[in-house]
Design an enzyme around this catalytic site. Structure first.
Site, PDB file in Angstrom:
ATOM      1  N   GLU A  96       0.862  -1.186   0.000  1.00  0.00           N
ATOM      2  CA  GLU A  96       0.000   0.000   0.000  1.00  0.00           C
ATOM      3  C   GLU A  96       0.895   1.231   0.000  1.00  0.00           C
ATOM      4  O   GLU A  96       1.795   1.366   0.838  1.00  0.00           O
ATOM      5  CB  GLU A  96      -0.917  -0.020   1.238  1.00  0.00           C
ATOM      6  CG  GLU A  96      -1.874   1.155   1.257  1.00  0.00           C
ATOM      7  CD  GLU A  96      -3.205   0.849   1.939  1.00  0.00           C
ATOM      8  OE1 GLU A  96      -3.484  -0.326   2.253  1.00  0.00           O
ATOM      9  OE2 GLU A  96      -3.977   1.805   2.155  1.00  0.00           O
ATOM     10  N   ARG A  97       0.675   2.097  -0.955  1.00  0.00           N
ATOM     11  CA  ARG A  97       1.484   3.309  -1.114  1.00  0.00           C
ATOM     12  C   ARG A  97       2.958   2.961  -1.336  1.00  0.00           C
ATOM     13  O   ARG A  97       3.856   3.637  -0.811  1.00  0.00           O
ATOM     14  CB  ARG A  97       1.342   4.263   0.074  1.00  0.00           C
ATOM     15  CG  ARG A  97      -0.086   4.556   0.472  1.00  0.00           C
ATOM     16  CD  ARG A  97      -0.900   5.064  -0.676  1.00  0.00           C
ATOM     17  NE  ARG A  97      -2.320   5.206  -0.321  1.00  0.00           N
ATOM     18  CZ  ARG A  97      -3.242   5.511  -1.223  1.00  0.00           C
ATOM     19  NH1 ARG A  97      -2.940   5.660  -2.501  1.00  0.00           N
ATOM     20  NH2 ARG A  97      -4.496   5.637  -0.857  1.00  0.00           N
TER      21      ARG A  97
ATOM     22  N   ASN B 158      -3.441  -1.975   7.628  1.00  0.00           N
ATOM     23  CA  ASN B 158      -4.758  -2.452   7.198  1.00  0.00           C
ATOM     24  C   ASN B 158      -4.687  -3.977   7.160  1.00  0.00           C
ATOM     25  O   ASN B 158      -4.378  -4.578   6.132  1.00  0.00           O
ATOM     26  CB  ASN B 158      -5.113  -1.910   5.805  1.00  0.00           C
ATOM     27  CG  ASN B 158      -5.408  -0.420   5.843  1.00  0.00           C
ATOM     28  OD1 ASN B 158      -5.987   0.079   6.809  1.00  0.00           O
ATOM     29  ND2 ASN B 158      -4.992   0.298   4.816  1.00  0.00           N
TER      30      ASN B 158
ATOM     31  N   GLU C 189     -10.862   4.208   8.461  1.00  0.00           N
ATOM     32  CA  GLU C 189     -10.910   3.816   7.053  1.00  0.00           C
ATOM     33  C   GLU C 189     -11.372   2.364   6.881  1.00  0.00           C
ATOM     34  O   GLU C 189     -10.737   1.567   6.185  1.00  0.00           O
ATOM     35  CB  GLU C 189      -9.547   4.054   6.391  1.00  0.00           C
ATOM     36  CG  GLU C 189      -9.110   5.511   6.502  1.00  0.00           C
ATOM     37  CD  GLU C 189      -7.803   5.854   5.803  1.00  0.00           C
ATOM     38  OE1 GLU C 189      -6.953   4.966   5.643  1.00  0.00           O
ATOM     39  OE2 GLU C 189      -7.644   7.026   5.426  1.00  0.00           O
TER      40      GLU C 189
ATOM     41  N   ASP D 194      -3.091  14.100   6.885  1.00  0.00           N
ATOM     42  CA  ASP D 194      -2.532  12.872   6.346  1.00  0.00           C
ATOM     43  C   ASP D 194      -1.302  13.144   5.480  1.00  0.00           C
ATOM     44  O   ASP D 194      -1.398  13.080   4.251  1.00  0.00           O
ATOM     45  CB  ASP D 194      -3.604  12.145   5.525  1.00  0.00           C
ATOM     46  CG  ASP D 194      -3.189  10.732   5.152  1.00  0.00           C
ATOM     47  OD1 ASP D 194      -2.152  10.271   5.654  1.00  0.00           O
ATOM     48  OD2 ASP D 194      -3.902  10.096   4.358  1.00  0.00           O
TER      49      ASP D 194
ATOM     50  N   GLU E 208       3.958   9.304  -0.530  1.00  0.00           N
ATOM     51  CA  GLU E 208       2.581   9.195  -1.025  1.00  0.00           C
ATOM     52  C   GLU E 208       2.068  10.510  -1.613  1.00  0.00           C
ATOM     53  O   GLU E 208       1.539  10.529  -2.721  1.00  0.00           O
ATOM     54  CB  GLU E 208       1.663   8.734   0.117  1.00  0.00           C
ATOM     55  CG  GLU E 208       0.202   8.683  -0.295  1.00  0.00           C
ATOM     56  CD  GLU E 208      -0.722   8.176   0.810  1.00  0.00           C
ATOM     57  OE1 GLU E 208      -0.237   7.803   1.896  1.00  0.00           O
ATOM     58  OE2 GLU E 208      -1.946   8.157   0.570  1.00  0.00           O
TER      59      GLU E 208
ATOM     60  N   TRP F 292     -14.101  12.214   2.292  1.00  0.00           N
ATOM     61  CA  TRP F 292     -12.898  12.073   3.109  1.00  0.00           C
ATOM     62  C   TRP F 292     -12.581  13.261   4.021  1.00  0.00           C
ATOM     63  O   TRP F 292     -11.581  13.241   4.736  1.00  0.00           O
ATOM     64  CB  TRP F 292     -11.696  11.795   2.201  1.00  0.00           C
ATOM     65  CG  TRP F 292     -11.865  10.548   1.386  1.00  0.00           C
ATOM     66  CD1 TRP F 292     -12.346  10.474   0.111  1.00  0.00           C
ATOM     67  CD2 TRP F 292     -11.598   9.205   1.800  1.00  0.00           C
ATOM     68  NE1 TRP F 292     -12.387   9.163  -0.301  1.00  0.00           N
ATOM     69  CE2 TRP F 292     -11.932   8.357   0.720  1.00  0.00           C
ATOM     70  CE3 TRP F 292     -11.116   8.628   2.977  1.00  0.00           C
ATOM     71  CZ2 TRP F 292     -11.790   6.972   0.774  1.00  0.00           C
ATOM     72  CZ3 TRP F 292     -10.975   7.252   3.025  1.00  0.00           C
ATOM     73  CH2 TRP F 292     -11.312   6.444   1.944  1.00  0.00           C
TER      74      TRP F 292
HETATM   75  C1  GCV Z   1      -2.474   2.287   5.290  1.00  0.00           C
HETATM   76  C2  GCV Z   1      -3.796   7.233   4.159  1.00  0.00           C
HETATM   77  C3  GCV Z   1      -3.341   6.358   3.037  1.00  0.00           C
HETATM   78  C4  GCV Z   1      -3.777   4.916   3.259  1.00  0.00           C
HETATM   79  C5  GCV Z   1      -3.192   4.458   4.599  1.00  0.00           C
HETATM   80  C6  GCV Z   1      -3.721   5.395   5.681  1.00  0.00           C
HETATM   81  C7  GCV Z   1      -3.154   5.068   7.062  1.00  0.00           C
HETATM   82  O1  GCV Z   1      -5.172   7.357   4.156  1.00  0.00           O
HETATM   83  O2  GCV Z   1      -3.813   6.854   1.817  1.00  0.00           O
HETATM   84  O3  GCV Z   1      -3.289   4.149   2.206  1.00  0.00           O
HETATM   85  O4  GCV Z   1      -3.520   3.130   4.893  1.00  0.00           O
HETATM   86  O5  GCV Z   1      -3.351   6.712   5.374  1.00  0.00           O
HETATM   87  O6  GCV Z   1      -2.227   5.747   7.465  1.00  0.00           O
HETATM   88  O7  GCV Z   1      -3.651   4.173   7.710  1.00  0.00           O
END
Ligand code: GCV
Length: 657
Positions: A138-139, A180, A264, A343, A371, A520
């Site tokens: 992720e990212r 996640n 989320e 974020d 990111e 969001w």
């Molecule tokens: C791991 C942001 C990112 C998500 C990330 C989240 C987090 O929203 O876009 O990809 O998820 O942060 O830090 O949990």
């Protein structure tokens, strides 16, 4: 020179066999003893009793007068004639000392004076990987995961090579899986993957690193046995007690767990009407008998906001949930807080939780992965951003104002009874050069250095890295580019604290209204006359979450620094900034300037041809050209958007569309 070796290229060094003898003594574990010898031989060549130059004496002495009670990871290095002495408080200090010696040899040569003590700022210097068990990240912007593939754990030479890089910059704790936690990753706390996890935890330990895992808060339900994950439910409490007993019987070296809850789409205590402390303490209490840590993320907000709701301010969310709970978390629980309230935008104020929490263990969470800062295509040295974050005086009432910066709170552990740690989301992957962009390696390197010494100067960190990676000769222009790169990226994207305006989901490239009518909570609220969110006491009240000595500066438009003005205030396009420019002119000028600077990056990089190994030079050059395309899109889309909204022309008559 292989990009794979990153900043630790010891090929030349190891050609000659420098070491006459290595002796490792004291309270050192077998795993670390073996690693210490093999790492020394890797860097300095095999021991050569006949012609070697140095004898190395290493020892772990927790009770030594100079070391007793010192922070884990502390070590001393000294030299007398051809003998080098390394004394460490523990295993991780011993390993850290070896890399300090290697880097010293690479940077200052083998005759360098050696007489120093290193005391890391904090006992938790973490990297968080957001790797999924299917191998995706992720990212992630540098390939696939090297920890997981096809729902299995991968353990190979690369795992050790990664540990070396991490340990060489002082990292002592690594979370391998994404916060996640779903699907197969939920099973990481069962017996299913235990053999590889044990081997991995031993490998990590041999490098002075503790393995951590992210866990799924709903595991009692998802792993099948219970119909609730309520933290106050007796059956749930028992379930976790038993699970952790099993986990630590099998994995005694595991350091603990990281949890993303109620965020989320991830499950958490809110489902059961419980608060975040009740959720965290459920796990903290169960980990306590094993002396392990529970890290609970403060990244909790309503990700289903209605954009028509003008009252809710996402920036307040973590504060509103967690500040009232200060003092309620167990002492093996840490609250991990992102640097800003939103974020990881290119610029955000420091989270107000750092200004108010005085009785909770805290971890600052940074993001090395780019990111929102160019995804390792665009050059963006984050050491400059982190320096500003760490230097921000929080006004935390437990310390005096001057000692209230994050650098002081983390670096000097200045609040009695509160432990501070630091964590960052990794930017690594299985690309040959680990980081996608060779230049993005600097961000990992600098993060590691800051984790051990949060007072470190951002230029000095970059110089060290450039010296180790390219040699300093002829690299003045590269240094300038690195130092400027964050400001340049900010200028052509979303400056003045407004943030966002990125393409939804991918987060690369512009989309001014991309998140404007979404769920969001990230709105800029631009109309034909004004832009920005009023976060003063007449608006959402966010500025007042800080102690007055800090918050008042932001609360007033007169004193709020330009770089944050649209985070805190709503401004007309014709209002003037502190710089004297109108807001609209700043919007135009910054995008044009940013784009031209990227053109300059390309010219300066081209001039380094011949000084940088060819393949690497080409690779980086290709990234700069992609960055230029990106800067062009940002420039033209943002400028055209505001020109069309306002009808106000650019004073300098440049092309708007
Ligand atoms: C791991 C942001 C990112 C998500 C990330 C989240 C987090 O929203 O876009 O990809 O998820 O942060 O830090 O949990």
């Amino acid at each position: 020179m292989r990009a794979y070796d990153a900043w630790l290229n010891t090929n030349e060094l190891s050609k000659k066999r420098w070491l006459k003898a290595i002796q490792v003594e004291g309270a050192c574990s077998e795993l670390v003893r073996g690693r210490a010898i093999s790492e020394l031989e890797r860097a300095f060549g095999l021991v050569n009793p006949e012609d070697g130059c140095w004898s190395l004496y290493l020892s772990v002495e927790p009770d030594h007068d100079d070391l007793k009670g010192q922070m884990t990871g502390t070590f001393q290095i000294s030299r007398q004639a051809d003998s080098i002495y390394i004394r460490a408080v523990d295993d991780s200090g011993l390993i850290a000392a070896i890399y300090a010696l290697v880097k010293k040899a690479l940077l200052d040569g083998l005759d360098a004076e050696l007489d120093f003590t290193h005391v890391p700022a904090t006992s938790l210097r973490m990297v968080n990987h957001w790797d999924n068990m299917d191998g995706s990240i992720e990212r992630g912007y540098s390939g696939r995961s090297f920890f997981f593939k096809d729902r299995e754990i991968v353990l190979n030479d690369r795992t050790a090579d990664y540990c070396r890089l991490a340990a060489s910059v002082g990292i002592n704790a690594i979370v391998i899986n994404n916060v996640n936690v779903k699907d197969e990753a939920t099973y990481l706390i069962t017996d299913k993957h235990v053999d590889r996890l044990r081997k991995m935890s031993e490998l990590f330990h041999s490098f002075g690193i503790q393995l951590f895992l992210s866990l799924n808060y709903a595991a009692p339900v998802e792993l099948g046995s219970l119909d609730t994950a309520d933290p106050l439910d007796e059956a749930v409490i028992k379930w976790w007690d038993e699970r952790f007993a099993e986990v630590f019987r099998n994995l005694p070296l595991l350091g603990g767990f990281l949890v993303k809850a109620d965020s989320e789409g991830r499950p958490g205590p809110f489902t059961y009407g419980r608060n975040q402390a009740e959720g965290a303490n459920l796990l903290g209490r169960a980990l306590k008998p094993f002396g392990k840590a529970l890290i609970w993320r403060a990244f909790v907000y309503n990700a289903q906001q209605d954009w028509r709701d003008l009252k809710t301010d996402r920036a307040r969310a973590a504060f509103d949930y967690f500040a009232p709970l200060d003092g309620q978390f167990l002492d093996n629980v840490y609250l991990q807080i992102k640097n800003g309230p939103m974020d990881f935008q290119v610029r955000e104020p420091v989270s107000p939780l750092f200004s108010q929490m005085t009785k909770t263990n805290l971890i600052l969470e940074l993001q090395i992965a780019q990111e929102y800062t160019g995804q390792q295509i665009d050059l963006c040295y984050l050491g400059t951003q982190w320096r500003e974050i760490l230097d921000f005086k929080t006004g935390n009432p437990a310390v005096n104002l001057d000692a209230s910066s994050l650098a002081h709170m983390i670096g000097d552990q200045s609040i009695p009874g509160v432990n501070f740690g630091i964590a960052a989301v990794s930017n690594t992957g299985d690309d040959e050069n680990w980081f996608g962009n060779d230049l993005a390696a600097l961000n990992y390197y600098a993060y590691g250095l800051l984790a051990s010494d949060p007072h470190m100067n951002s230029r000095e960190m970059a110089m060290q890295w450039v010296a180790l990676t390219f040699g300093l000769e002829g690299m003045d222009d590269l240094m300038l580019m690195l130092e400027e790169s964050w400001s340049v990226y900010e200028a052509y994207t979303a400056p003045l604290g407004i943030g966002w305006m990125v393409t939804p989901h991918t987060h690369y490239g512009p989309s001014v209204d991309g998140y404007e009518y979404d769920r969001w909570g990230t709105y800029h609220k631009a109309d034909h006359k004004a832009i920005g969110v009023d976060r003063t006491d007449e608006g959402t009240g966010y500025a007042k979450l800080y102690p007055a000595v800090v918050g008042d500066v932001f609360n007033s438009k007169d004193s709020c620094p330009d770089e944050f003005v649209l985070f805190y205030h709503r401004m007309d396009y014709t209002d003037r900034l502190k710089s004297g420019k109108t807001l609209i002119q700043h919007i135009y000028d910054s995008r044009f300037w940013g784009y031209e600077e990227v053109e300059g990056f390309i010219r300066r990089w081209d001039a380094l041809e011949g000084l940088v190994e060819d393949a690497r030079h080409k690779r980086i050059r290709a990234r700069f050209w992609r960055q230029l395309q990106n800067a062009r899109e940002w420039r033209d889309q943002v400028n055209s958007y505001f020109w069309r909204k306002t009808g106000i022309a650019d004073e300098k008559g440049r092309t708007l569309y």
